[in-house]
Design an enzyme around this catalytic site. Structure first.
Site, mmCIF file in Angstrom:
data_model
loop_
_atom_site.group_PDB
_atom_site.id
_atom_site.type_symbol
_atom_site.label_atom_id
_atom_site.label_comp_id
_atom_site.label_asym_id
_atom_site.label_seq_id
_atom_site.Cartn_x
_atom_site.Cartn_y
_atom_site.Cartn_z
ATOM 1 N N HIS A 13 3.128 -0.966 5.348
ATOM 2 C CA HIS A 13 3.531 -0.400 4.051
ATOM 3 C C HIS A 13 2.934 0.983 3.824
ATOM 4 C CE1 HIS A 13 0.026 -2.548 1.702
ATOM 5 N NE2 HIS A 13 -0.309 -1.296 1.911
ATOM 6 N N ASP B 113 0.351 4.483 -6.202
ATOM 7 C CA ASP B 113 0.579 3.124 -6.713
ATOM 8 C C ASP B 113 -0.529 2.669 -7.648
ATOM 9 O OD1 ASP B 113 -1.267 2.973 -4.677
ATOM 10 O OD2 ASP B 113 0.016 1.855 -3.322
ATOM 11 N N ASN C 156 0.561 -4.103 7.357
ATOM 12 C CA ASN C 156 1.936 -4.570 7.597
ATOM 13 C C ASN C 156 2.929 -3.408 7.652
ATOM 14 O OD1 ASN C 156 2.056 -3.751 4.965
ATOM 15 N ND2 ASN C 156 2.699 -5.718 4.107
ATOM 16 N N GLU D 45 6.522 -2.335 0.459
ATOM 17 C CA GLU D 45 6.292 -3.421 1.402
ATOM 18 C C GLU D 45 7.486 -3.582 2.346
ATOM 19 O OE1 GLU D 45 3.340 -4.558 1.560
ATOM 20 O OE2 GLU D 45 2.842 -6.007 0.003
#
Ligand code: GLP
Length: 247
Positions: free
Chosen positions: A138, A67, A136, A143
């Site tokens: 991811h 990313d 979280n 996400e």
């Protein structure tokens, strides 16, 4: 899933590096997916050490980062490209033509995400990918959501994800771009081997959900349960809630 626990975060990172080095020596033209974040920093240190000691040759390897922050790229302090140069690319003999990071500064991000997928495809897909885990759940910037994307895409970052990246921006989370470009679940799950490296007590609950909870797009890392070749490398703190479970 094969889960291995090490006493410390640095031992866990060294174990991840050892797996990369082993595969690289068997297969010098390795196509490797790579993460950013705090967790893999000691892994990169171990890879650089191995290169300097003559135990690693990246000259034929190709890498694809997971990313990049939207609007950021080469030369931008805080970009994942700069992180990769600082931690790996500038210190080993990888060809700059084969060290890929999505270009968050591309004038046409739709073109950029399609180009990134084409490059991965042309390289024959990923032989191996090293992943970190977001608090979280991811992976990359995939996400938690009702739906996940198969392809490289532009994604809105959750406030917690921006906060987790604030260290790259002098601690100011509002300075962290609100979007990212991320490899999709297709390339990640298509990797022939996945290494998930997670350390620290703050991730223990998410490790439990990702490894032992239901497979759900609301915990993107849980999709790895369906992959046939995943090695999960944890330190004791991250493993504390799964240690006694049978996975
Ligand atoms: C970032 C990155 C992820 C990384 C994750 C965990 O947002 N996009 O690729 O795995 O967060 O980072 P850390 O290791 O700093 O906890």
């Amino acid at each position: 899933m094969h889960v291995v626990t090490h006493a410390t975060a640095s031992r866990a990172a060294s174990a991840a590096a050892a797996l990369v080095l082993q595969r690289l020596s068997q297969h010098p033209s390795l196509v490797l997916g790579l993460p950013t974040g705090e967790t893999p920093v000691p892994m990169y240190r171990a890879l650089v050490r191995a290169y300097r000691a003559g135990r690693a040759d990246f000259s034929r390897a190709t890498t694809f980062n997971l990313d990049e922050l939207f609007g950021m790229g080469k030369g931008d302090e805080g970009s994942y490209r700069s992180y990769m140069e600082a931690h790996l690319f500038d210190h080993v003999n990888i060809s700059s033509r084969r060290a890929h990071v999505p270009d968050g500064r591309s004038a046409d991000w739709r073109h950029e995400v399609a180009r990134y997928d084409r490059q991965i495809e042309r390289a024959g897909g990923l032989d191996m990918i090293v992943l970190g885990l977001g608090r979280n759940g991811h992976i990359g910037f995939n996400e938690p959501a009702a739906q996940l994307q198969a392809h490289t895409h532009r994604v809105a970052l959750q406030p917690g994800t921006r906060r987790a990246n604030a260290r790259l921006f002098g601690g100011r989370w509002r300075a962290v771009p609100a979007h990212g470009l991320s490899m999709g679940m297709g390339a990640i799950l298509g990797a022939r081997r996945v290494i998930l490296l997670v350390t620290g007590a703050a991730k223990a609950r998410m490790v439990e959900r990702a490894l032992a909870g239901p497979i759900t797009t609301h915990v993107p890392a849980s999709l790895l349960q369906a992959h046939p070749d995943v090695i999960v490398i944890l330190d004791r703190a991250a493993a504390s809630l799964v240690a006694k479970r049978r996975l």
